[in-house]
Write a protein that holds these residues in place. Structure first.
Motif, mmCIF file in Angstrom:
data_model
loop_
_atom_site.group_PDB
_atom_site.id
_atom_site.type_symbol
_atom_site.label_atom_id
_atom_site.label_comp_id
_atom_site.label_asym_id
_atom_site.label_seq_id
_atom_site.Cartn_x
_atom_site.Cartn_y
_atom_site.Cartn_z
ATOM 1 N N MET A 51 0.867 -1.181 0.000
ATOM 2 C CA MET A 51 0.000 0.000 0.000
ATOM 3 C C MET A 51 0.897 1.222 0.000
ATOM 4 S SD MET A 51 -2.359 -1.644 2.932
ATOM 5 C CE MET A 51 -0.994 -2.721 3.399
ATOM 6 N N ARG A 52 0.557 2.204 -0.816
ATOM 7 C CA ARG A 52 1.356 3.421 -0.941
ATOM 8 C C ARG A 52 0.527 4.625 -0.561
ATOM 9 N NH1 ARG A 52 6.093 3.224 -3.196
ATOM 10 N NH2 ARG A 52 6.808 1.308 -4.164
ATOM 11 N N GLY A 53 1.040 5.384 0.390
ATOM 12 C CA GLY A 53 0.375 6.603 0.826
ATOM 13 C C GLY A 53 -0.581 6.338 1.981
ATOM 14 N N ARG A 54 -0.679 7.327 2.856
ATOM 15 C CA ARG A 54 -1.517 7.229 4.048
ATOM 16 C C ARG A 54 -2.962 6.851 3.694
ATOM 17 N NH1 ARG A 54 -1.355 12.607 6.220
ATOM 18 N NH2 ARG A 54 0.546 12.055 7.333
ATOM 19 N N ASP A 55 -3.522 7.493 2.673
ATOM 20 C CA ASP A 55 -4.934 7.247 2.334
ATOM 21 C C ASP A 55 -5.173 5.799 1.925
ATOM 22 O OD1 ASP A 55 -5.454 9.905 2.909
ATOM 23 O OD2 ASP A 55 -5.513 10.527 0.804
ATOM 24 N N GLU A 56 -4.285 5.227 1.106
ATOM 25 C CA GLU A 56 -4.455 3.843 0.680
ATOM 26 C C GLU A 56 -4.268 2.887 1.857
ATOM 27 O OE1 GLU A 56 -2.690 0.486 -2.406
ATOM 28 O OE2 GLU A 56 -2.052 2.566 -2.663
ATOM 29 N N ILE A 57 -3.305 3.178 2.714
ATOM 30 C CA ILE A 57 -3.074 2.330 3.895
ATOM 31 C C ILE A 57 -4.322 2.317 4.767
ATOM 32 C CG2 ILE A 57 -1.763 2.104 6.045
ATOM 33 C CD1 ILE A 57 0.664 3.274 4.420
ATOM 34 N N VAL A 58 -4.855 3.490 5.078
ATOM 35 C CA VAL A 58 -6.024 3.569 5.955
ATOM 36 C C VAL A 58 -7.238 2.905 5.298
ATOM 37 C CG1 VAL A 58 -7.631 5.141 7.105
ATOM 38 C CG2 VAL A 58 -5.165 5.557 7.231
ATOM 39 N N ALA A 59 -7.443 3.127 4.009
ATOM 40 C CA ALA A 59 -8.578 2.500 3.313
ATOM 41 C C ALA A 59 -8.465 0.983 3.347
ATOM 42 C CB ALA A 59 -8.661 3.005 1.877
#
Length: 139
Positions: A51-59
């Protein structure tokens, strides 16, 4: 790296587990830098292996938590080690014991090792790179 920074790094690592287990995705987001990368070495259901980026990780974490909603998960970390890479960056490693209670039955779905790079992110430390190496797959 002084004791205050070491404690702040440990706090970030602990907050990650609490945030996921309690479904506090604002707190979870704060655990990662904006451009963080999270790599999983092993299988966790339908989760992506990177996962790349905070938004993708959290999603991705939100979707995983929804998929395992019937179980109360507990991310227990231990044996934390740190090696500073400068005043604003540290490499850390720790073990994970993942407990899960479903319908009153306690299980240990997996153990694992996190290897992290954390960076000072404003007023706190946040995970810039995280690799999770599972000792067994998690369904």
């Amino acid at each position: 790296m002084d004791a205050t920074d070491r404690l702040a790094v440990i706090d970030t690592l602990n907050r990650y587990g609490h945030a996921y287990d309690q479904g506090d995705f604002e707190m979870l987001a704060r655990c990662f830098t904006e451009n963080a990368v999270f790599t999983i070495d092993g299988g966790i259901g339908d989760m992506p292996t990177q996962m790349r980026g905070r938004d993708e990780i959290v999603a991705s974490m939100r979707a995983r938590r929804a998929a395992t909603e019937a179980a109360q998960r507990r991310h227990l970390i231990t044996n934390i080690m740190m090696d500073p890479d400068g005043p604003d960056r540290v490499t850390a490693a720790c073990y994970l014991l993942l407990g899960s209670t479903e319908e009153g039955t306690l299980r240990l779905p997996t153990t694992a090792r996190y290897t992290d790079v954390l960076e000072r992110d404003g007023d706190h430390w946040a995970i810039a790179q995280r690799t999770l190496r599972l000792d067994g797959s998690v369904g």
